[in-house]
Write a protein that holds these residues in place. Sequence first.
Motif, PDB file in Angstrom:
ATOM      1  N   SER A   1       0.463  17.133  -0.899  1.00 14.89           N
ATOM      2  CA  SER A   1       1.645  16.958  -1.158  1.00 14.89           C
ATOM      3  C   SER A   1       1.726  15.432  -0.844  1.00 14.89           C
ATOM      4  CB  SER A   1       2.753  17.992  -0.441  1.00 14.89           C
ATOM      5  OG  SER A   1       4.102  17.250  -0.901  1.00 14.89           O
ATOM      6  N   THR A   2       2.077  14.825  -1.542  1.00 20.73           N
ATOM      7  CA  THR A   2       2.546  13.404  -1.255  1.00 20.73           C
ATOM      8  C   THR A   2       3.326  12.495  -2.692  1.00 20.73           C
ATOM      9  OG1 THR A   2       1.405  11.216  -0.822  1.00 20.73           O
ATOM     10  CG2 THR A   2       0.258  12.297  -2.191  1.00 20.73           C
ATOM     11  N   ASP A   3       3.278  11.178  -2.688  1.00 19.02           N
ATOM     12  CA  ASP A   3       4.041  10.635  -3.729  1.00 19.02           C
ATOM     13  C   ASP A   3       3.534  10.896  -5.047  1.00 19.02           C
ATOM     14  OD1 ASP A   3       5.031   9.573  -1.423  1.00 19.02           O
ATOM     15  OD2 ASP A   3       4.243   7.459  -1.658  1.00 19.02           O
ATOM     16  N   ASN A   4       4.543  11.030  -6.104  1.00 19.64           N
ATOM     17  CA  ASN A   4       4.331  11.371  -7.533  1.00 19.64           C
ATOM     18  C   ASN A   4       3.030  10.334  -8.117  1.00 19.64           C
ATOM     19  OD1 ASN A   4       6.183   9.291  -7.193  1.00 19.64           O
ATOM     20  ND2 ASN A   4       7.195   9.875  -9.296  1.00 19.64           N
ATOM     21  N   THR A   5       3.230   9.017  -7.424  1.00 19.19           N
ATOM     22  CA  THR A   5       2.295   8.007  -7.763  1.00 19.19           C
ATOM     23  C   THR A   5       0.801   8.461  -7.743  1.00 19.19           C
ATOM     24  OG1 THR A   5       2.536   6.989  -5.853  1.00 19.19           O
ATOM     25  CG2 THR A   5       3.734   5.978  -7.756  1.00 19.19           C
ATOM     26  N   ILE A   6       0.712   8.748  -6.288  1.00 18.42           N
ATOM     27  CA  ILE A   6      -0.828   8.995  -5.811  1.00 18.42           C
ATOM     28  C   ILE A   6      -1.279  10.328  -6.534  1.00 18.42           C
ATOM     29  CG2 ILE A   6      -1.937   9.938  -3.782  1.00 18.42           C
ATOM     30  CD1 ILE A   6       0.110   8.077  -2.018  1.00 18.42           C
ATOM     31  N   LEU A   7      -0.188  11.333  -6.625  1.00 19.43           N
ATOM     32  CA  LEU A   7      -0.917  12.531  -7.312  1.00 19.43           C
ATOM     33  C   LEU A   7      -0.996  12.207  -8.765  1.00 19.43           C
ATOM     34  CD1 LEU A   7       1.891  15.049  -5.863  1.00 19.43           C
ATOM     35  CD2 LEU A   7      -0.287  14.642  -5.059  1.00 19.43           C
TER      36      LEU A   7
ATOM     37  N   LYS B   1      -2.967  11.287   7.721  1.00 15.70           N
ATOM     38  CA  LYS B   1      -2.652  10.993   9.035  1.00 15.70           C
ATOM     39  C   LYS B   1      -1.732   9.824   8.798  1.00 15.70           C
ATOM     40  CE  LYS B   1      -4.732  11.949  13.216  1.00 15.70           C
ATOM     41  NZ  LYS B   1      -5.874  11.973  13.927  1.00 15.70           N
ATOM     42  N   GLY B   2      -0.633   9.615   9.442  1.00  9.42           N
ATOM     43  CA  GLY B   2       0.186   8.452   9.552  1.00  9.42           C
ATOM     44  C   GLY B   2       1.055   8.254   8.173  1.00  9.42           C
ATOM     45  N   SER B   3       1.085   9.163   7.274  1.00 12.41           N
ATOM     46  CA  SER B   3       1.655   8.876   6.262  1.00 12.41           C
ATOM     47  C   SER B   3       3.056   9.597   6.423  1.00 12.41           C
ATOM     48  CB  SER B   3       1.152   9.514   4.944  1.00 12.41           C
ATOM     49  OG  SER B   3       0.933  11.081   5.065  1.00 12.41           O
ATOM     50  N   SER B   4       4.111   9.352   5.766  1.00  8.92           N
ATOM     51  CA  SER B   4       5.488   9.975   5.608  1.00  8.92           C
ATOM     52  C   SER B   4       5.227  11.389   4.884  1.00  8.92           C
ATOM     53  CB  SER B   4       6.579   9.173   4.664  1.00  8.92           C
ATOM     54  OG  SER B   4       6.198   8.603   3.643  1.00  8.92           O
ATOM     55  N   SER B   5       4.288  11.318   3.904  1.00  9.54           N
ATOM     56  CA  SER B   5       3.771  12.829   3.171  1.00  9.54           C
ATOM     57  C   SER B   5       3.717  13.720   4.232  1.00  9.54           C
ATOM     58  CB  SER B   5       2.975  12.649   2.252  1.00  9.54           C
ATOM     59  OG  SER B   5       2.678  11.291   1.664  1.00  9.54           O
ATOM     60  N   LEU B   6       2.915  13.429   5.347  1.00  6.88           N
ATOM     61  CA  LEU B   6       2.533  14.527   6.265  1.00  6.88           C
ATOM     62  C   LEU B   6       3.643  14.969   7.072  1.00  6.88           C
ATOM     63  CD1 LEU B   6      -0.201  15.910   7.654  1.00  6.88           C
ATOM     64  CD2 LEU B   6       0.080  14.256   9.156  1.00  6.88           C
TER      65      LEU B   6
ATOM     66  N   ARG C   1       0.749  -1.176  -0.001  1.00  7.57           N
ATOM     67  CA  ARG C   1      -0.086  -0.165   0.112  1.00  7.57           C
ATOM     68  C   ARG C   1       0.808   1.327  -0.114  1.00  7.57           C
ATOM     69  NH1 ARG C   1      -1.568   3.702   2.127  1.00  7.57           N
ATOM     70  NH2 ARG C   1      -3.958   4.697   2.357  1.00  7.57           N
ATOM     71  N   THR C   2       1.491   1.462  -1.214  1.00  6.82           N
ATOM     72  CA  THR C   2       2.268   2.885  -1.333  1.00  6.82           C
ATOM     73  C   THR C   2       2.965   3.087  -0.107  1.00  6.82           C
ATOM     74  OG1 THR C   2       0.441   4.065  -0.614  1.00  6.82           O
ATOM     75  CG2 THR C   2       0.842   3.817  -3.303  1.00  6.82           C
ATOM     76  N   MET C   3       3.664   2.114   0.419  1.00  5.04           N
ATOM     77  CA  MET C   3       4.456   2.175   1.984  1.00  5.04           C
ATOM     78  C   MET C   3       5.782   2.281   1.922  1.00  5.04           C
ATOM     79  SD  MET C   3       3.745   0.161   5.078  1.00  5.04           S
ATOM     80  CE  MET C   3       4.305   0.541   6.931  1.00  5.04           C
ATOM     81  N   THR C   4       6.350   3.573   2.147  1.00  3.56           N
ATOM     82  CA  THR C   4       7.719   4.058   2.119  1.00  3.56           C
ATOM     83  C   THR C   4       8.502   3.307   3.103  1.00  3.56           C
ATOM     84  OG1 THR C   4       7.164   6.311   1.354  1.00  3.56           O
ATOM     85  CG2 THR C   4       9.272   5.871   2.355  1.00  3.56           C
ATOM     86  N   VAL C   5       9.719   2.654   2.724  1.00  6.49           N
ATOM     87  CA  VAL C   5      10.442   1.883   3.685  1.00  6.49           C
ATOM     88  C   VAL C   5      11.266   3.144   4.458  1.00  6.49           C
ATOM     89  CG1 VAL C   5      10.577  -0.050   2.299  1.00  6.49           C
ATOM     90  CG2 VAL C   5      12.446   1.579   2.126  1.00  6.49           C
TER      91      VAL C   5
ATOM     92  N   ASN D   1      -7.958   9.766   4.619  1.00  5.86           N
ATOM     93  CA  ASN D   1      -7.915   8.901   3.283  1.00  5.86           C
ATOM     94  C   ASN D   1      -7.296  10.081   2.219  1.00  5.86           C
ATOM     95  OD1 ASN D   1      -8.745   5.983   3.318  1.00  5.86           O
ATOM     96  ND2 ASN D   1     -10.579   7.084   4.299  1.00  5.86           N
ATOM     97  N   TRP D   2      -6.618   9.567   1.163  1.00  5.63           N
ATOM     98  CA  TRP D   2      -6.116  10.565   0.166  1.00  5.63           C
ATOM     99  C   TRP D   2      -7.294  11.109  -0.677  1.00  5.63           C
ATOM    100  CZ3 TRP D   2      -1.793  12.369   0.852  1.00  5.63           C
ATOM    101  CH2 TRP D   2      -0.762  11.583   1.468  1.00  5.63           C
ATOM    102  N   THR D   3      -8.650  10.841  -0.949  1.00  5.53           N
ATOM    103  CA  THR D   3      -9.381  11.110  -1.660  1.00  5.53           C
ATOM    104  C   THR D   3     -10.153  12.344  -0.777  1.00  5.53           C
ATOM    105  OG1 THR D   3     -10.885   9.392  -0.787  1.00  5.53           O
ATOM    106  CG2 THR D   3     -10.250   9.472  -3.108  1.00  5.53           C
TER     107      THR D   3
HETATM  108  N1  GLU Z   1       4.474   6.821   0.875  1.00  7.05           N
HETATM  109  C1  GLU Z   1       3.878   7.456   1.817  1.00  7.05           C
HETATM  110  C2  GLU Z   1       3.788   6.670   2.964  1.00  7.05           C
HETATM  111  O1  GLU Z   1       4.293   5.423   3.125  1.00  7.05           O
HETATM  112  C3  GLU Z   1       2.671   7.857   1.669  1.00  7.05           C
HETATM  113  C4  GLU Z   1       1.462   6.888   1.016  1.00  7.05           C
HETATM  114  C5  GLU Z   1       0.597   6.678   1.929  1.00  7.05           C
HETATM  115  O2  GLU Z   1       0.380   6.936   3.090  1.00  7.05           O
HETATM  116  O3  GLU Z   1      -0.565   5.844   1.226  1.00  7.05           O
HETATM  117  O4  GLU Z   1       3.386   7.105   4.281  1.00  7.05           O
END
Ligand code: GLU
Length: 329
Positions: free
Chosen positions: A252-258, A213-218, A165-169, A235-237
């Motif tokens: 502001s978040t990952d290029n994939t989501i944008l 909330k809980g994203s590295s983007s935040l 789920r688009t999860m940054t390591v 949620n992103w939406t």
């Molecule tokens: N890649 C970022 C993260 O892992 C943002 C993606 C997301 O939260 O869906 O937190």
Amino acid sequence: MTKRFGRGRGAVVGAAAVLALLAGCGAVPSSAPEIGGGSAVPPRPTGVEELTAPPSAPAVAAPSCDATASLRPSGPLPAAGRMPGGSTMARIAERGRLTVGVDQNTYLMGFRNPFSGELEGFDVDMAREVARAIFGDPTRIQFKVLTSEERIPALENREVDVVVRTMTVNCERWQKVAFSSVYYQAGQRVLVPSTSDVTGIESLGGRKVCATKGSSSLANVAGAPAGPIAVSVPNWTDCLVLLQQGQVDAISTDNTILAGFAAQDPYTKVVGPQFTAEPYGMAFPRPDEDFVRFVNALLERLRSDGTWASIHGRWLGAPPAPPVAAYRD
Ligand code: GLU
């Protein structure tokens, strides 16, 4: 004034497009803006918070580590249907299905197709390859929809076997979960209304920027030197709705989501360079090292046999070379 009105009408059309695309998706805010309605203040999605301090700042800084280095495959991939006795994979095989945490709100990566009701996207296809490797059948899978914030607790509580789920390591997360080798190299950028004069994160000082909330983007927004005001939602939406309502200046978040947002709403644009690296890994409960090594052997195969490239092509366009695996042992 005329310009703002123009944007407002675009926003309603955009919101309608998103709602149409994600119809049947429970995470879309039920309080959608009224189409052609007269309400002066559009209702907000629930769970909106404005941050005055950086989010989830760890009390003790996470130790530095090479977050992109995972666990080396222990050998060739076992044949589907023949998982080694006593392994995590054998336990999953016995259960009859793989449980996977995914998103249903991120068009192109993990989203619900409103026509079929099925979950689809790059991450969903990657998850199906794990089920195929265990069972020889990509449909032996049970998805659990998770917000950004729910990912780590779902693994800690063993509600899912794996999160895709688009999860940054990163090092902070490695303290709680284990990651596969990197299967996608994303990076954070900025999305604004197409009429905006914002050129990137550096021009957002004192302006409202949305992330989940809980994203590295935040955390990246809250820590940006320009000093934007971070606004968090579940949620992103929800971020897209706030942008369409004019309640935030940017997402502001990952290029994939944008890229998914820009495809959903033609009244938006992605601006500025990537200002962070966001390498994606599949995440596992910390003790399941055998499963991590198994998936890393699978990822080696998907990179070399063209499967990764064809999944990329299906959702994200012409594939670059897949990310190279790195191991820590
Ligand atoms: N890649 C970022 C993260 O892992 C943002 C993606 C997301 O939260 O869906 O937190």
